[in-house]
Design a protein around this motif. Structure first.
Motif, PDB file in Angstrom:
ATOM      1  N   GLN A 298       0.827  -1.292  -0.025  1.00 13.85           N
ATOM      2  CA  GLN A 298       0.037   0.008  -0.032  1.00 13.85           C
ATOM      3  C   GLN A 298       0.719   1.220  -0.163  1.00 13.85           C
ATOM      4  OE1 GLN A 298      -2.853   0.025   3.161  1.00 13.85           O
ATOM      5  NE2 GLN A 298      -3.741   2.133   2.741  1.00 13.85           N
ATOM      6  N   LEU A 299       2.078   1.099   0.691  1.00 12.52           N
ATOM      7  CA  LEU A 299       2.932   2.330   0.865  1.00 12.52           C
ATOM      8  C   LEU A 299       3.446   2.564  -0.387  1.00 12.52           C
ATOM      9  CD1 LEU A 299       4.871   1.861   4.093  1.00 12.52           C
ATOM     10  CD2 LEU A 299       2.819   3.502   3.702  1.00 12.52           C
ATOM     11  N   VAL A 300       4.026   1.522  -1.118  1.00  9.65           N
ATOM     12  CA  VAL A 300       4.198   1.332  -2.507  1.00  9.65           C
ATOM     13  C   VAL A 300       3.404   2.023  -3.703  1.00  9.65           C
ATOM     14  CG1 VAL A 300       5.502   0.152  -4.490  1.00  9.65           C
ATOM     15  CG2 VAL A 300       6.213  -0.300  -2.294  1.00  9.65           C
ATOM     16  N   ALA A 301       2.093   1.667  -3.499  1.00  4.57           N
ATOM     17  CA  ALA A 301       1.253   2.098  -4.349  1.00  4.57           C
ATOM     18  C   ALA A 301       0.892   3.775  -4.324  1.00  4.57           C
ATOM     19  CB  ALA A 301      -0.184   1.453  -4.084  1.00  4.57           C
ATOM     20  N   GLU A 302       0.834   4.212  -3.235  1.00 12.11           N
ATOM     21  CA  GLU A 302       0.708   5.402  -2.656  1.00 12.11           C
ATOM     22  C   GLU A 302       1.870   6.275  -3.087  1.00 12.11           C
ATOM     23  OE1 GLU A 302      -0.461   8.464   1.185  1.00 12.11           O
ATOM     24  OE2 GLU A 302      -0.308   6.315   1.222  1.00 12.11           O
ATOM     25  N   ALA A 303       3.069   5.888  -2.789  1.00 10.79           N
ATOM     26  CA  ALA A 303       4.355   6.561  -3.284  1.00 10.79           C
ATOM     27  C   ALA A 303       4.507   6.877  -4.733  1.00 10.79           C
ATOM     28  CB  ALA A 303       5.630   5.790  -2.757  1.00 10.79           C
ATOM     29  N   GLU A 304       3.944   5.670  -5.342  1.00 10.22           N
ATOM     30  CA  GLU A 304       3.844   5.645  -6.997  1.00 10.22           C
ATOM     31  C   GLU A 304       3.034   6.511  -7.443  1.00 10.22           C
ATOM     32  OE1 GLU A 304       5.708   1.197  -8.099  1.00 10.22           O
ATOM     33  OE2 GLU A 304       3.448   1.523  -7.901  1.00 10.22           O
ATOM     34  N   GLU A 305       1.932   6.676  -6.717  1.00  6.55           N
ATOM     35  CA  GLU A 305       0.989   7.703  -7.263  1.00  6.55           C
ATOM     36  C   GLU A 305       1.365   9.063  -6.824  1.00  6.55           C
ATOM     37  OE1 GLU A 305      -3.935   8.945  -6.414  1.00  6.55           O
ATOM     38  OE2 GLU A 305      -2.942   7.125  -5.206  1.00  6.55           O
ATOM     39  N   LEU A 306       1.925   9.357  -5.970  1.00  4.24           N
ATOM     40  CA  LEU A 306       2.447  10.660  -5.305  1.00  4.24           C
ATOM     41  C   LEU A 306       3.646  11.259  -6.331  1.00  4.24           C
ATOM     42  CD1 LEU A 306       2.674  10.331  -1.633  1.00  4.24           C
ATOM     43  CD2 LEU A 306       1.073  11.843  -2.870  1.00  4.24           C
ATOM     44  N   ALA A 307       4.350  10.092  -6.991  1.00  2.00           N
ATOM     45  CA  ALA A 307       5.315  10.421  -7.925  1.00  2.00           C
ATOM     46  C   ALA A 307       4.950  11.277  -9.037  1.00  2.00           C
ATOM     47  CB  ALA A 307       6.192   8.922  -8.171  1.00  2.00           C
ATOM     48  N   GLN A 308       3.686  11.046  -9.430  1.00  2.00           N
ATOM     49  CA  GLN A 308       3.121  11.866 -10.510  1.00  2.00           C
ATOM     50  C   GLN A 308       2.465  13.283  -9.916  1.00  2.00           C
ATOM     51  OE1 GLN A 308       3.786  10.497 -13.380  1.00  2.00           O
ATOM     52  NE2 GLN A 308       4.736   8.935 -12.350  1.00  2.00           N
ATOM     53  N   SER A 309       2.465  13.476  -8.930  1.00  2.00           N
ATOM     54  CA  SER A 309       1.798  14.603  -8.305  1.00  2.00           C
ATOM     55  C   SER A 309       2.728  15.969  -8.552  1.00  2.00           C
ATOM     56  CB  SER A 309       1.578  14.687  -6.865  1.00  2.00           C
ATOM     57  OG  SER A 309       1.186  15.663  -6.381  1.00  2.00           O
TER      58      SER A 309
ATOM     59  N   ALA B  92       2.941  19.303  -0.455  1.00  2.00           N
ATOM     60  CA  ALA B  92       2.104  18.432   0.181  1.00  2.00           C
ATOM     61  C   ALA B  92       2.536  16.870  -0.165  1.00  2.00           C
ATOM     62  CB  ALA B  92       0.765  18.441  -0.142  1.00  2.00           C
ATOM     63  N   ALA B  93       2.992  16.746  -1.303  1.00  2.30           N
ATOM     64  CA  ALA B  93       3.560  15.348  -1.834  1.00  2.30           C
ATOM     65  C   ALA B  93       4.829  15.065  -1.082  1.00  2.30           C
ATOM     66  CB  ALA B  93       3.424  15.233  -3.265  1.00  2.30           C
ATOM     67  N   GLY B  94       5.676  15.891  -1.218  1.00  4.24           N
ATOM     68  CA  GLY B  94       7.126  15.683  -0.382  1.00  4.24           C
ATOM     69  C   GLY B  94       6.930  15.256   0.925  1.00  4.24           C
ATOM     70  N   GLU B  95       5.994  16.177   1.613  1.00  6.13           N
ATOM     71  CA  GLU B  95       5.750  15.789   3.017  1.00  6.13           C
ATOM     72  C   GLU B  95       5.071  14.328   3.350  1.00  6.13           C
ATOM     73  OE1 GLU B  95       3.373  18.949   4.753  1.00  6.13           O
ATOM     74  OE2 GLU B  95       5.262  20.678   4.490  1.00  6.13           O
ATOM     75  N   ARG B  96       4.105  14.196   2.608  1.00  9.85           N
ATOM     76  CA  ARG B  96       3.555  12.910   2.533  1.00  9.85           C
ATOM     77  C   ARG B  96       4.849  11.822   2.356  1.00  9.85           C
ATOM     78  NH1 ARG B  96       0.713   9.676   5.187  1.00  9.85           N
ATOM     79  NH2 ARG B  96      -0.432   7.947   4.205  1.00  9.85           N
ATOM     80  N   LEU B  97       5.467  11.839   1.378  1.00 10.29           N
ATOM     81  CA  LEU B  97       6.386  10.806   0.868  1.00 10.29           C
ATOM     82  C   LEU B  97       7.414  10.637   2.341  1.00 10.29           C
ATOM     83  CD1 LEU B  97       7.330  11.476  -2.672  1.00 10.29           C
ATOM     84  CD2 LEU B  97       6.474   9.455  -1.660  1.00 10.29           C
ATOM     85  N   ARG B  98       7.838  11.759   2.922  1.00 10.58           N
ATOM     86  CA  ARG B  98       8.745  11.621   3.900  1.00 10.58           C
ATOM     87  C   ARG B  98       7.833  10.655   5.014  1.00 10.58           C
ATOM     88  NH1 ARG B  98      10.245  16.529   2.214  1.00 10.58           N
ATOM     89  NH2 ARG B  98       8.752  17.950   3.600  1.00 10.58           N
ATOM     90  N   ALA B  99       6.641  11.133   5.200  1.00 14.67           N
ATOM     91  CA  ALA B  99       5.770  10.218   6.571  1.00 14.67           C
ATOM     92  C   ALA B  99       5.626   8.713   6.001  1.00 14.67           C
ATOM     93  CB  ALA B  99       4.369  10.759   6.555  1.00 14.67           C
ATOM     94  N   LEU B 100       5.798   8.672   4.727  1.00 20.14           N
ATOM     95  CA  LEU B 100       5.713   7.186   4.243  1.00 20.14           C
ATOM     96  C   LEU B 100       6.988   6.634   4.526  1.00 20.14           C
ATOM     97  CD1 LEU B 100       3.956   7.368   0.786  1.00 20.14           C
ATOM     98  CD2 LEU B 100       2.882   6.915   2.844  1.00 20.14           C
ATOM     99  N   VAL B 101       8.089   7.046   4.483  1.00 21.84           N
ATOM    100  CA  VAL B 101       9.345   6.467   4.832  1.00 21.84           C
ATOM    101  C   VAL B 101       9.203   6.252   6.520  1.00 21.84           C
ATOM    102  CG1 VAL B 101      11.752   6.851   5.018  1.00 21.84           C
ATOM    103  CG2 VAL B 101      10.720   7.578   3.305  1.00 21.84           C
ATOM    104  N   GLU B 102       9.078   7.087   7.208  1.00 22.22           N
ATOM    105  CA  GLU B 102       8.975   6.858   8.664  1.00 22.22           C
ATOM    106  C   GLU B 102       7.785   5.745   8.876  1.00 22.22           C
ATOM    107  OE1 GLU B 102      10.944   8.275  10.823  1.00 22.22           O
ATOM    108  OE2 GLU B 102      11.674   9.302   9.179  1.00 22.22           O
ATOM    109  N   THR B 103       6.862   5.487   8.124  1.00 25.34           N
ATOM    110  CA  THR B 103       5.888   4.315   8.483  1.00 25.34           C
ATOM    111  C   THR B 103       6.472   3.028   8.138  1.00 25.34           C
ATOM    112  OG1 THR B 103       3.862   5.877   8.088  1.00 25.34           O
ATOM    113  CG2 THR B 103       3.768   3.452   7.691  1.00 25.34           C
ATOM    114  N   TRP B 104       7.340   3.308   6.786  1.00 31.47           N
ATOM    115  CA  TRP B 104       8.033   2.203   6.210  1.00 31.47           C
ATOM    116  C   TRP B 104       8.964   1.559   7.557  1.00 31.47           C
ATOM    117  CZ3 TRP B 104       7.898  -0.393   1.411  1.00 31.47           C
ATOM    118  CH2 TRP B 104       8.837  -1.392   1.046  1.00 31.47           C
TER     119      TRP B 104
END
Length: 409
Positions: free
Chosen positions: A127-138, A143-155
């Motif tokens: 799920q994290l990968v899918a969201e990251a791949e979607e954010l990659a096109q944002s 907002a997307a940069g902050e969300r990607l950093r939060a995903l790393v911490e979740t990972w």
């Protein structure tokens, strides 16, 4: 010889323990009485009971690993199987067997739990990968940069999977973050280039605005400033550290010009308001010439007033129609008086009017006589027709007579 339900000591000091398989030698005792020997080996049994009880509680209440629990069970089983204690050793073996089953059950539970946790971790990482791949096109860069950093911490907080699966998912996750960073970097590089181009364009606009600030050609220069403002808006924003300074200089140049224009217009407005007062006074004088009784005197007086009018100069635009309309009304009244006088004194026009009136009078008289004759002869239809024609000619005659009166005759 001394004995106990679970053991005995023979005369030679050998201590035996009773088991389901028969008596087993527990040890020998030469230092004291047989009762002391039995008491000593019974205490060893009680020690085993305590250790097994402690291990049972650890297995049930702590996260003791199956490996450590099995090692501890084997150690205790070796002591029990060594028969160096007097007591119900078979009961201890049964408890150890039960403990082995419990550990195995716990091992299976943990295995299932670990598999479930691994599956949950896999699903979470996918799920994290899918969201990251979607954010990659944002293009919502912040907002997307902050969300990607939060995903790393979740990972980081999720359990690792098997190495292959974990590496594959991390590769996709990392690739998505890299793709986003690359696009963001390219975007801001392009934005920096645009802002630099905007800065250069606005520097030129500032120079143009400053060159115009001393102009006294109010109309064209104001129009040029409006054009510059449109170009300023179309140029886009420069870098933040330059934008405020550029605007301050650009606006400052305009302020110099428009302040000078305001002062000039204020002076002009004051002069025009004074002109309006003078023209209103002249209009009032002109209106006193009405109604026109002495055409020659009115014409002369109005000509003098008009010369004074032209010498005064401009008045405020909003007041111009009203005050000029008052003068124009007086001028039109004098013109109408002149036209009436001309018609009254023009001999050719009088002669034409008299001739037309005479012709119409003759026609009216003839039509009246013919109508009377037709009616006397009993020709009612002809009489009605002639009388209608007579009415039309009579109306023309009445109009001609009225016009002739304007000539004073």
């Amino acid at each position: 010889m001394s004995s106990d339900p679970w053991g005995r000591v023979d005369d030679a000091g050998t201590v035996y323990v009773r088991t389901a398989e028969g008596e087993k030698v527990a040890g020998s005792w030469q230092a004291g009485s047989p009762d002391e020997a039995l008491a000593y080996f019974k205490r060893k049994y009680e020690g085993l009971v305590v250790e097994i009880g402690l291990l049972e509680r650890r297995v049930e209440t702590t996260d003791l690993s199956a490996k450590d629990a099995t090692t501890a069970i084997e150690h205790l089983r070796e002591q029990v199987d060594a028969h160096h204690a007097v007591g119900d050793l078979d009961a201890l073996r049964t408890r150890l067997d039960k403990l082995v089953e419990t550990v195995q059950e716990r091992r299976e539970e943990r295995k299932v739990q670990k598999a479930r946790q691994a599956e949950e971790a896999r699903a979470a990482k996918e799920q994290l990968v899918a969201e990251a791949e979607e954010l990659a096109q944002s293009e919502q860069w912040r907002a997307a940069g902050e969300r990607l950093r939060a995903l790393v911490e979740t990972w980081k907080g999720l359990p690792r999977l098997d190495r292959k699966s974990d590496d594959e998912l991390w590769h996709r996750f990392s690739h998505a973050r890299s793709a986003f960073s690359k696009r963001r970097k390219a975007h801001f590089a392009h934005l920096d280039a645009q802002r630099e181009e905007a800065r250069k364009r606005k520097e030129k606009l500032v120079a143009e605005a400053q060159a115009l600030s001393d102009s006294r050609d109010w109309g064209p220069t104001a129009a040029k400033y409006r054009e510059l403002m449109q170009e300023w808006k179309a140029a886009g924003r420069a870098q933040r550290e330059h934008e405020e300074d550029l605007w301050s200089r650009f606006r400052g140049a305009q302020d110099v010009f428009f302040q000078a224009r305001s002062e000039a217009f204020a002076e002009r407005d004051s002069e025009q308001r004074e002109n309006l007062t003078q023209k209103e006074e002249l209009a009032a004088e002109a209106e006193k010439l009405l109604p026109v009784t002495d055409l020659k005197a009115a014409r002369s007086a109005f000509r003098s007033l008009n010369e004074r009018w032209d010498a005064i100069g401009h008045v405020p635009r909003e007041a111009r129609p009203k005050v000029e309309g008052r003068m124009r009304a007086v001028e039109q009244a004098i013109q109408q008086a002149e036209e009436a006088e001309w018609r009254r004194t023009n001999p050719e026009a009088r002669a034409r009017a008299e001739g037309l009136t005479g012709q119409l009078q003759d026609a009216v008289d003839k039509l009246r006589a013919d109508a009377e004759a037709a009616r006397a002869a009993g020709n009612t239809a002809k009489a009605d027709k002639l009388e209608k024609e007579l009415a039309g000619r009579q109306a023309l005659l009445d109009q001609a007579l009225k016009g002739l009166q304007e000539f004073g005759g």
